[in-house]
Design a protein around this motif. Structure first.
Motif, PDB file in Angstrom:
ATOM      1  N   ALA A   1       5.586  -4.307  -0.853  1.00 37.65           N
ATOM      2  CA  ALA A   1       4.269  -3.802  -0.225  1.00 37.65           C
ATOM      3  C   ALA A   1       3.624  -2.242  -0.498  1.00 37.65           C
ATOM      4  O   ALA A   1       3.095  -2.757  -0.296  1.00 37.65           O
TER       5      ALA A   1
ATOM      6  N   LEU B   1      -1.570  -8.771   2.279  1.00 31.84           N
ATOM      7  CA  LEU B   1      -0.552  -9.823   2.751  1.00 31.84           C
ATOM      8  C   LEU B   1      -0.787 -10.062   3.895  1.00 31.84           C
ATOM      9  O   LEU B   1       0.154 -10.935   4.898  1.00 31.84           O
TER      10      LEU B   1
ATOM     11  N   TRP C   1       4.964 -10.572  -2.402  1.00 31.58           N
ATOM     12  CA  TRP C   1       3.755  -8.912  -1.833  1.00 31.58           C
ATOM     13  C   TRP C   1       4.434  -8.447  -0.998  1.00 31.58           C
ATOM     14  O   TRP C   1       4.347  -6.619  -1.231  1.00 31.58           O
ATOM     15  N   ILE C   2       5.258  -9.318   0.237  1.00 30.60           N
ATOM     16  CA  ILE C   2       5.495  -8.507   0.829  1.00 30.60           C
ATOM     17  C   ILE C   2       7.161  -7.236   0.571  1.00 30.60           C
ATOM     18  O   ILE C   2       7.068  -6.341   1.276  1.00 30.60           O
TER      19      ILE C   2
END
Length: 196
Positions: free
Chosen positions: A126, A142, A122-123
């Motif tokens: 982003a 996030l 996810w990071i």
């Protein structure tokens, strides 16, 4: 047998939502409510699945009591739990307080590593998440990744199966209120002096 839609009643504070998957309208109704107080009737469900939601409850004990209240006799509640590896689990006590028994504890040792990989993805992606999901949803996800990621190395993940007994046990002290057989006109079958 009544369908879930006919069994669930509109309740104050619960908003109906549209499901994200295809189910016939007469099979289910989806609602948004607080885990600790959902406004649904007692003993309405034979099975409840609660995945990754208990951690968001303001009062986890109250949430388990509320989920237990919804179970019909013999019903099961399956829920995921996470705790520090060195923490003493409270689920036996929480289950007992809710009138439930712990039927099974499934240790999930690989789950923290799975969440670690997911949060790092996810990071790393982003910008793509913001484009595809929108700014608000991406920001929520996030924030979760950044808050939970540092806690994962010390986490223990389990999947619990709790069960409401098929027959409710007698209330404490009920035997003390029973009339002795000899008070009903029947002869006493035993006495303190009867050999064992």
């Amino acid at each position: 047998m009544p369908s879930v839609r006919n069994t669930f009643c509109p309740a104050p504070g619960i908003e109906e939502v549209t499901p994200c998957f295809a189910l016939p309208a007469d099979r289910a109704t989806f609602r948004v409510a607080e885990l600790e107080d959902n406004g649904l009737p007692d003993s309405i469900a034979h099975g409840i699945v609660c995945v990754d939601a208990l951690g968001g409850a303001v009062d986890r004990d109250a949430a388990i009591r509320e989920l237990g209240r919804l179970l019909a006799p013999g019903g099961r509640l399956v829920l995921s739990r996470s705790l520090r590896r060195d923490a003493e689990p409270l689920w036996e006590e929480q289950a007992r307080t809710a009138g439930l028994t712990v039927e099974h504890v499934d240790e999930r040792p690989a789950e923290p590593a799975m969440w670690d990989r997911l949060y790092r993805l996810w990071i790393a992606h982003a910008d793509e998440m913001r484009r595809e999901l929108g700014g608000v949803q991406a920001r929520i996800m996030l924030r979760e990744a950044h808050q939970v990621l540092p806690t994962l190395p010390g986490r223990r993940a389990v999947l619990l199966t709790l069960r409401r007994p098929a027959v409710s046990p007698a209330t404490p002290g009920a035997a003390d209120r029973m009339t002795r057989p000899d008070h009903l006109g029947a002869p006493a079958l035993y006495s303190e002096g009867t050999p064992q």
